[in-house]
Design an enzyme around this catalytic site. Structure first.
Site, PDB file in Angstrom:
ATOM      1  N   HIS A 213       2.142   2.095  -3.408  1.00  0.00           N
ATOM      2  CA  HIS A 213       1.089   2.741  -4.204  1.00  0.00           C
ATOM      3  C   HIS A 213       1.056   4.255  -4.033  1.00  0.00           C
ATOM      4  O   HIS A 213       0.514   4.961  -4.878  1.00  0.00           O
ATOM      5  CB  HIS A 213      -0.282   2.221  -3.771  1.00  0.00           C
ATOM      6  CG  HIS A 213      -0.757   1.010  -4.509  1.00  0.00           C
ATOM      7  ND1 HIS A 213      -0.755   0.917  -5.882  1.00  0.00           N
ATOM      8  CD2 HIS A 213      -1.310  -0.148  -4.049  1.00  0.00           C
ATOM      9  CE1 HIS A 213      -1.286  -0.253  -6.235  1.00  0.00           C
ATOM     10  NE2 HIS A 213      -1.615  -0.916  -5.150  1.00  0.00           N
TER      11      HIS A 213
ATOM     12  N   GLU B 109       0.828  -1.216   0.000  1.00  0.00           N
ATOM     13  CA  GLU B 109       0.000   0.000   0.000  1.00  0.00           C
ATOM     14  C   GLU B 109       0.860   1.264   0.000  1.00  0.00           C
ATOM     15  O   GLU B 109       0.498   2.270  -0.618  1.00  0.00           O
ATOM     16  CB  GLU B 109      -0.949   0.009   1.211  1.00  0.00           C
ATOM     17  CG  GLU B 109      -1.885  -1.185   1.288  1.00  0.00           C
ATOM     18  CD  GLU B 109      -2.556  -1.559  -0.032  1.00  0.00           C
ATOM     19  OE1 GLU B 109      -2.901  -0.648  -0.808  1.00  0.00           O
ATOM     20  OE2 GLU B 109      -2.721  -2.764  -0.298  1.00  0.00           O
TER      21      GLU B 109
END
Length: 912
Positions: free
Chosen positions: A346, A343
């Site tokens: 990202h 995450e």
């Protein structure tokens, strides 16, 4: 769910003939019809680009008692062509008070709704003029969603039994439109200023830090959040809850906070340290400072996927973030670190630079999956993350070997197709081809190229070719390497190559074809890849490289060799068949000195040889002869791949009536690994890989009724039960102990009671799996029903429970009946096309191997309509997998029987 109502509109009389042309210049007779019976002025699923958003001012008021929300949004617009129509998205909400704020004053707008495309048309009786700035104002109201996407309600139970409610968001891919009217496509980037109204007993968090809180009449509070950077709608996030938080600051000055329900806040320390370490790593690796002042990580009690990368507020399943040093296992630590690494990667790949449209989703997901391994290799060397990368490539090949596969970059239009992109091809194949490219270009050149890509396209949207251009170095000596020409062959066509290698003296003959599990050879014709081959030989440890661009080619070795191994460490996404005497020379090498090859090389050979049996390139007995060396194997990837190829053979038999052969096969696998199983200590010592392997081996041997394991596990379970669950068991062995305990009704009930009251997510997860592999059919059925109800077991866990039951020889029929009976409820809850539904369909059906079951599966899925999922790719994958299983069994069962009989004779002969 709120049924799409007719819009509550306030409007002035309007005639479509006034003002400028409609944005797509279509004739009225071709136009869709809006809910009020009038023509809707746009007939495509993708929005027009006549008008784009610059800034959203969004105020939201969720009511956690009545479970609904109201809001107002003001959207500042940029007009690129004269128009009198603004088309945007809204889904299942009531819209009112729609105004245009124009330079000449405030005007009411007429609203039309076209629910099929989730679109609103705002119609002005005067022209919006190119180059001018306007604002539209919309009020809206809706119910909090009952699913796991949009703005949805969640709940959790405290240790005293009180149920508490929260509201959180999940907008990727197309669900922001269910929370507020917006231009819900990734290329419409804008800034967002968010305000949230809440009760004093709750807190609100969003993408940006809170700048102030204002007291409202009636005791409510309004939190104002700072304006975001320019970003896509799917990354907007907000949560209203009673969470608590802990915080630290990174070396670069970013405040990191972990949010969780109050009673679990003491399980956040590991994730907090990991997030600090990883955000600092990416800040340096990408050479671009993280652009926000804070990064929150929130553990959400009800969450469908693994986690979500909302900019500045990443959200996770509780199992993906919460860690208890006393109760969590080595694989929990590995899993949590990987999901945080994913995450946070990202925040650059996906958030800062975003794909233009969902067809290139892999630019987000393949990269984030790949960066998990790059980042952890450097920041957490003790996790040995490299030991687990190959599994991703094997998983991708599983779906990519079917004719229902799709290219990494593939056209998609509607929300179901978009959801289907979130699969093993986008994530795992994406990561594997990036790994292959990095190995080919060198890690240094690769890093320079991706930093160039991120800097060049910050706050913008990209397509495939932008990445390849950034990775094409301009200072190669001689010919410039055409990265795009190479990589287009891996991203624009589905499947992967099988390279056949035949050694004749010093000459190595190479040929490539598509690897495809099917009766019909035609789909594999016309495929050609540019393959970065690597190989080593018995003569030296050097890795040699060769780019195979043609259907066939020849290599010359400096001298004759005993063996050659292609795809060194499986850095490439392709399979290799060693023709002629090739496999025999490899079997000889593995039997006499298997450590001459790396653990990854050995895992790669095990995978390839068994997969080649499926397409009849290799005989089953050749693959089984190769597997004999596994009795000396200790490396995790090779051991687990050995299990991965051998266990499915008896899993297919469990769903037929062939007990004798099934038991022979089970005995063979236990015998093969018996020495390794006997070496396992019942404690938590060793490296992460050794600990993960221990859990795996002890679980396997107990499930397979290996007497020493069952005795030990039974003894430990009884001691644990007698202590009322207070006795501390070594974490790595709990799975084996729980599985044995769950075999009796008393043991199962005791486990369930402990499951109900535990606050440790990783312990609950192990208990849940153990209960699902129990032979007690009434318990299995009850467990699936409870997961669907969602009160004592979470509905988010339903897919795992159903798939576990379907793998259980006592439960596979129950799971199939349950899937059919509750199909309509599940597609509403988890959404058509989602990876969850795909996991359910393939997970429940992929071990069937009879024509009767194939007919049953076809009959059920064939009765669906497009609205209930008939067009989903996973259904085609299910059919193909069962057909492949049937072919395999028809062809290979007699060979398997003969080989096992021969081996038993050989073994008993040796024992005499």
């Amino acid at each position: 769910m709120l049924v799409a109502p007719l819009l509550l509109v306030l409007f002035v009389p309007f005639s479509p003939s006034s003002g400028a042309q409609l944005p797509n210049q279509a004739k009225a007779k071709d136009l869709p019809i809006a809910t009020n019976g009038q023509p809707f002025p746009w007939d495509r699923m993708r929005l027009p680009t006549t008008v784009t958003p610059l800034h959203y001012d969004l105020a939201i008021h969720p009511n956690l008692t009545t479970l609904d929300f109201t809001g107002v949004v003001r959207i500042e617009l940029d007009v690129h062509e004269d128009t009198n129509t603004v088309i945007l998205h809204a889904k299942q909400m009531q819209i009112s008070n729609v105004f245009l704020l124009a330079p000449e004053g405030i005007k009411r707008l007429k609203v039309l709704e076209y629910p099929r495309f989730h679109q609103l048309a705002l119609l002005s009786d005067s022209v919006l003029i190119k180059g001018r700035k306007y604002e539209v104002h919309l009020a809206f109201a809706a119910n909090l969603s009952d699913s796991f996407h949009g703005f949805y309600k969640g709940s959790y139970r405290t240790s005293s039994g009180e149920v508490r409610v929260l509201a959180s968001t999940q907008f990727e891919a197309t669900f922001a439109r269910g929370a507020f009217p917006c231009f819900d496509e990734p290329a419409f980037k804008a800034n967002f200023t968010i305000r949230i109204i809440r009760e004093p007993r709750h807190i609100a968090i969003s993408n940006m830090p809170m700048v102030k809180t204002v007291e409202l009449p009636g005791g409510l509070l309004e939190d104002h959040f700072d304006t975001t950077v320019k970003m896509s709608t799917y990354l907007v996030a907000y949560i209203v809850s009673d969470f608590k938080s802990v915080s630290k600051t990174t070396q670069h000055g970013v405040k990191i906070s972990i949010y969780a329900v109050p009673e679990k806040i003491d399980q956040t320390a590991f994730a907090l340290d990991a997030a600090v370490k990883l955000l600092d790593f990416y800040d340096d690796y990408f050479d671009i400072p993280y652009p926000l002042p804070k990064q929150d990580l929130a553990a959400i009690p009800d969450f469908q996927s693994g986690a979500m990368e909302n900019w500045g507020l990443t959200t996770y399943r509780e199992t993906g973030l919460l860690f208890d040093p006393e109760k969590s296992s080595a694989s929990d630590k590995l899993g949590i670190t990987k999901v945080i690494a994913h995450e946070l990667a990202h925040q650059w790949f996906g958030n800062l630079v975003t794909m233009e449209w969902w067809n290139d989703l892999w630019l987000n997901e393949g990269f984030a999956k790949f960066m998990e391994f790059v980042s952890l290799d450097i920041t957490y060397p003790e996790l040995h993350v490299d030991d687990f990368f190959l599994a991703k490539c094997f998983e991708a090949m599983e779906v990519d070997s079917l004719s229902s596969s799709h290219p990494v970059s593939t056209p998609v239009e509607n929300p179901t197709q978009i959801q289907e992109m979130f699969d093993d091809v986008s994530y795992d194949k994406g990561a594997c081809i990036l790994n292959m490219l990095r190995d080919f270009l060198t890690p240094e050149a690769f890093e320079i190229g991706i930093v160039r890509y991120l800097k060049r396209y910050s706050y913008q949207n990209t397509v495939n070719s932008h990445l390849w251009e950034s990775l094409t170095n301009k200072w190669y000596s001689g010919d410039e390497l055409d990265v795009r020409a190479i990589m287009d062959t891996w991203t624009l066509q589905e499947g992967f190559p099988l390279v056949t290698v035949e050694v004749r003296g010093r000459e190595v003959r190479l040929s490539q074809e598509r690897y495809l599990k099917t009766d019909d050879p035609s789909p594999s014709e016309g495929f050609l890849w540019q393959i970065p081959l690597t190989y080593k030989t018995s003569a030296s440890n050097t890795v040699h490289r060769f780019l195979l661009k043609t259907k066939t080619d020849v290599l010359f070795l400096p001298e004759e060799v005993d063996w050659v191994k292609f795809n060194v460490d499986m850095s490439g996404y392709y399979m290799v068949h060693y023709a002629g005497e090739g496999w025999n020379s490899i079997i000889k090498l593995l039997q006499h000195s298997h450590t001459a090859l790396s653990g990854n090389d050995r895992a790669n050979l095990i995978h390839n040889v068994f997969q080649l049996v499926s397409i009849e390139k290799v005989r089953l007995d050749t693959a089984l002869e190769l597997s004999l060396y596994l009795s000396r194997e200790t490396k995790i990837m090779a051991v687990t791949q050995g299990f991965g190829e051998l266990v499915p053979l008896y899993k297919l038999m469990e769903k037929r009536d062939m007990k004798v052969l099934e038991n022979q096969m089970k005995s063979y696998i236990v015998d093969l690994f018996q020495d390794l199983i006997d070496q396992q200590e019942w404690n938590d010592s060793g490296s992460v890989s050794q600990r993960v392997l221990r859990s795996y081996l002890l679980l396997f041997s107990c499930v397979r009724n290996y007497a020493p394991c069952v005795t030990k596990a039974t003894q430990l379970f009884n001691q644990w039960k007698d202590s009322d669950g207070t006795m501390s068991l070594p974490v790595d062995i709990t799975m084996a102990v729980f599985v044995i305990g769950a075999r009796t009704p008393e043991g199962w009930d005791f486990l369930f009671e402990k499951y109900r009251h535990s606050l440790q997510m990783s312990v609950k997860s192990r208990m849940k799996t153990a209960m699902a592999v129990s032979p007690l059919q009434d318990k299995l059925k009850w467990m699936m029903e409870q997961s669907l109800i969602g009160e004592i077991m979470k509905t988010q866990d339903l897919p795992d429970v159903v798939v576990s039951v379907s793998k259980n020889p006592h439960g596979y029929q129950l799971a199939w009946d349950f899937l059919r009976a509750n199909w309509h409820t599940m597609i509403k809850k988890f959404d058509l096309g989602s990876s969850t539904i795909s996991y359910l369909v393939t997970g429940v059906t992929n071990q069937y191997s009879t024509r009767e079951m194939l007919d049953e599966v076809r009959s059920f899925f064939g009765s669906l309509t497009e609205e209930t999922g008939s067009e989903m790719r996973c259904i085609q994958q299910a059919y193909e997998t069962i057909e492949d299983n049937i072919r395999w069994m028809d062809k290979n069962l007699p060979l398997l029987q003969a080989w096992l009989d021969k081996r038993n004779r050989r073994v008993s002969h040796e024992d005499l």
